[in-house]
Write a protein that holds these residues in place. Structure first.
Motif, mmCIF file in Angstrom:
data_model
loop_
_atom_site.group_PDB
_atom_site.id
_atom_site.type_symbol
_atom_site.label_atom_id
_atom_site.label_comp_id
_atom_site.label_asym_id
_atom_site.label_seq_id
_atom_site.Cartn_x
_atom_site.Cartn_y
_atom_site.Cartn_z
ATOM 1 N N ARG A 66 45.319 62.061 99.005
ATOM 2 C CA ARG A 66 44.663 63.027 98.124
ATOM 3 C C ARG A 66 45.045 62.695 96.681
ATOM 4 N NH1 ARG A 66 46.651 68.174 101.470
ATOM 5 N NH2 ARG A 66 45.577 67.712 103.418
ATOM 6 N N ALA B 125 50.045 63.352 82.755
ATOM 7 C CA ALA B 125 48.863 63.111 83.593
ATOM 8 C C ALA B 125 48.043 61.923 83.100
ATOM 9 C CB ALA B 125 48.000 64.372 83.665
ATOM 10 N N ALA B 126 48.187 61.583 81.813
ATOM 11 C CA ALA B 126 47.427 60.457 81.260
ATOM 12 C C ALA B 126 48.101 59.108 81.537
ATOM 13 C CB ALA B 126 47.256 60.644 79.757
ATOM 14 N N PHE B 127 49.316 59.142 82.057
ATOM 15 C CA PHE B 127 50.054 57.895 82.299
ATOM 16 C C PHE B 127 49.357 57.115 83.420
ATOM 17 C CE2 PHE B 127 53.471 55.111 83.611
ATOM 18 C CZ PHE B 127 54.096 54.801 82.416
ATOM 19 N N PRO B 128 49.096 55.830 83.194
ATOM 20 C CA PRO B 128 48.234 55.086 84.140
ATOM 21 C C PRO B 128 48.958 54.585 85.389
ATOM 22 C CG PRO B 128 48.829 53.680 82.295
ATOM 23 C CD PRO B 128 49.470 55.016 82.028
ATOM 24 N N VAL B 129 49.345 55.503 86.227
ATOM 25 C CA VAL B 129 49.922 55.122 87.511
ATOM 26 C C VAL B 129 49.328 56.053 88.566
ATOM 27 C CG1 VAL B 129 51.963 56.635 87.316
ATOM 28 C CG2 VAL B 129 52.086 54.586 88.739
ATOM 29 N N TRP B 130 49.159 55.524 89.779
ATOM 30 C CA TRP B 130 48.562 56.343 90.835
ATOM 31 C C TRP B 130 49.459 57.542 91.129
ATOM 32 C CZ3 TRP B 130 49.188 58.569 95.613
ATOM 33 C CH2 TRP B 130 48.013 59.014 96.234
ATOM 34 N N ALA B 131 48.850 58.709 91.235
ATOM 35 C CA ALA B 131 49.577 59.927 91.596
ATOM 36 C C ALA B 131 48.737 60.692 92.604
ATOM 37 C CB ALA B 131 49.826 60.786 90.353
ATOM 38 N N GLY B 132 49.392 61.401 93.445
ATOM 39 C CA GLY B 132 48.653 62.173 94.449
ATOM 40 C C GLY B 132 49.557 62.566 95.591
ATOM 41 N N VAL B 133 48.918 63.056 96.646
ATOM 42 C CA VAL B 133 49.666 63.527 97.809
ATOM 43 C C VAL B 133 49.330 62.653 99.015
ATOM 44 C CG1 VAL B 133 50.053 65.485 99.368
ATOM 45 C CG2 VAL B 133 49.710 65.894 96.911
ATOM 46 N N MET C 272 43.732 61.800 87.164
ATOM 47 C CA MET C 272 44.178 60.460 86.786
ATOM 48 C C MET C 272 43.205 59.830 85.793
ATOM 49 S SD MET C 272 45.704 58.260 89.916
ATOM 50 C CE MET C 272 44.723 58.999 91.213
ATOM 51 N N LEU D 48 53.513 62.208 94.945
ATOM 52 C CA LEU D 48 53.821 61.123 94.012
ATOM 53 C C LEU D 48 53.326 61.483 92.610
ATOM 54 C CD1 LEU D 48 53.255 59.845 96.971
ATOM 55 C CD2 LEU D 48 53.381 57.678 95.750
ATOM 56 N N ALA D 49 54.247 61.567 91.682
ATOM 57 C CA ALA D 49 53.927 61.946 90.310
ATOM 58 C C ALA D 49 54.026 60.728 89.399
ATOM 59 C CB ALA D 49 54.874 63.058 89.862
ATOM 60 N N ARG D 50 53.866 60.964 88.092
ATOM 61 C CA ARG D 50 53.971 59.846 87.123
ATOM 62 C C ARG D 50 55.402 59.596 86.718
ATOM 63 N NH1 ARG D 50 49.659 63.446 87.667
ATOM 64 N NH2 ARG D 50 47.710 62.336 87.297
ATOM 65 N N SER D 51 56.283 60.553 86.917
ATOM 66 C CA SER D 51 57.704 60.354 86.625
ATOM 67 C C SER D 51 58.468 60.502 87.924
ATOM 68 C CB SER D 51 58.193 61.402 85.623
ATOM 69 O OG SER D 51 58.152 62.687 86.212
#
Lengths: 241, 241
Positions: A203, B184-192, A208, B98-101
């Protein structure tokens, strides 16, 4: 009981010796680490003023050292510079076993109980390594791709470590216990209901930036895959880094 | 914190009050029992000579009383006629977040920590009821279909009970924690990455007499179904008996 292989084993002491159904017990590093690495969730038992607590948290492993963080155990450790005795257990439920008698109903499972002395990781170098490991161990290579940890965040995070002093695995992985007794003729359904923990569809965050790819470390957690297998694979990749 | 509903709640005491991220805490019976009933595996923390132990075992619930059996906690209880303080925790891992930090990485989970005084169930009537419940709670109506428990088996089984004196649920069930920050603007995949524990295909005993049917109580554990949902349904059927 050693399995006779050449792997080293944790010592057998009064606290980790498997008493009940001792034939299900193992003490070698390989067996203990396999159960730990296949799980993300552990339960930490600790004592404050004679009261036991059992706190669930996420753990990771480096050699024979376990780490976890954010646990309320930190409450206890703040007052115990020398560390405090804990027991960290990781368990997997693999199946429900239905026999012809209530007595022989059982479960298939794997569990590792690990004993040691918990301490707060405050050495800056070990703490920085641990804060990278908590992402890299699960998603190898991820830490370097993240927005770096800022000093305030590092300060707000308590990492707890424990060297495994002794440990035991207990596991059952078989069919129905009364299959080879006269009970087997009793006309009631008997068998195993297997269970497994599996990964669902990713999800992605709805906010992003465009065109951010799904990294390989996340693709390892493919939909429908067993979580324990993904965790063992990522631990192996992490150790090879 | 009460959810404002009319259900009764466990008292909030120094030992069960949720300190860290207290907005994730609940104390009402409904929330606590829902987490307990959705699981089969619990972890029991107890203390012997200052050493904490964390033992995994199977639990079941009757009202505000928890039961488990076969636990090595019985070792402790043999010496403590008055009972001993324990903490029983049931946890469900529902997703990896999974977050950006690194700091905002998290997990979705539900856990219930229950405090009370463990005792050995030696009242014959309560013990007989408990030995039926350990199958009927999971497979409603099954106990009456089994080869009856013989007195030796009953004697060899230690059932432990505990009235829940206080308890707390802690749960997280949401998306990424830094979705609404500048991260949230940091360009790394984030999600659940969601995870769930599901039921596999039944493995019938290879030595059953011919034409033994699969009872409805076992059919409830259908292949692919979530285990937590099957367990909540069987608990409801058990309570309606």
């Amino acid at each position: 009981m050693s399995d006779g292989s050449t792997t080293t084993a944790y010592p057998v002491t009064p606290r980790n010796r498997v008493r009940r159904l001792h034939e299900r017990g193992r003490y070698d590093h390989e067996a203990v680490h396999a159960v730990l690495d296949a799980g993300m969730l552990c339960h930490v038992a600790y004592v404050i003023d004679g009261q036991p607590y059992c706190t669930p948290t996420i753990h990771w492993r480096e050699g024979d050292r376990l780490y976890w963080h954010g646990s309320s155990a930190s409450r206890m450790l703040r007052h115990e510079k020398a560390g405090a005795p804990v027991c960290v257990t990781v368990s997997h439920l693999d199946g429900l076993v239905l026999a012809r008698s209530g007595f022989n109903h059982s479960a298939n499972y794997r569990s590792a109980m690990c004993f040691g002395t918990a301490f707060i990781v405050d050495d800056p170098e070990e703490k920085a390594r641990a804060l990278a490991a908590v992402t890299d161990r699960f998603w190898p290579g991820r830490a370097a791709t993240l927005r770096p940890v800022d000093p305030q965040e590092a300060k707000a995070t308590t990492v707890i470590g424990m060297t495994i002093e002794d440990a035991a695995v207990k596991a059952r992985a078989k069919g129905v216990g009364d299959d080879d007794t006269q009970d087997a003729a009793f006309p009631v359904w008997a068998g195993v209901i297997p269970v497994e923990t599996v990964i669902g569809a990713l999800r992605p965050s709805p906010v992003m930036p465009p065109a951010v790819p799904v990294p390989d470390s996340v693709r390892l957690y493919g939909e429908g895959r067993r979580l324990d297998e993904a965790l063992v694979e990522t631990q192996a990749l992490y150790e090879k880094r």
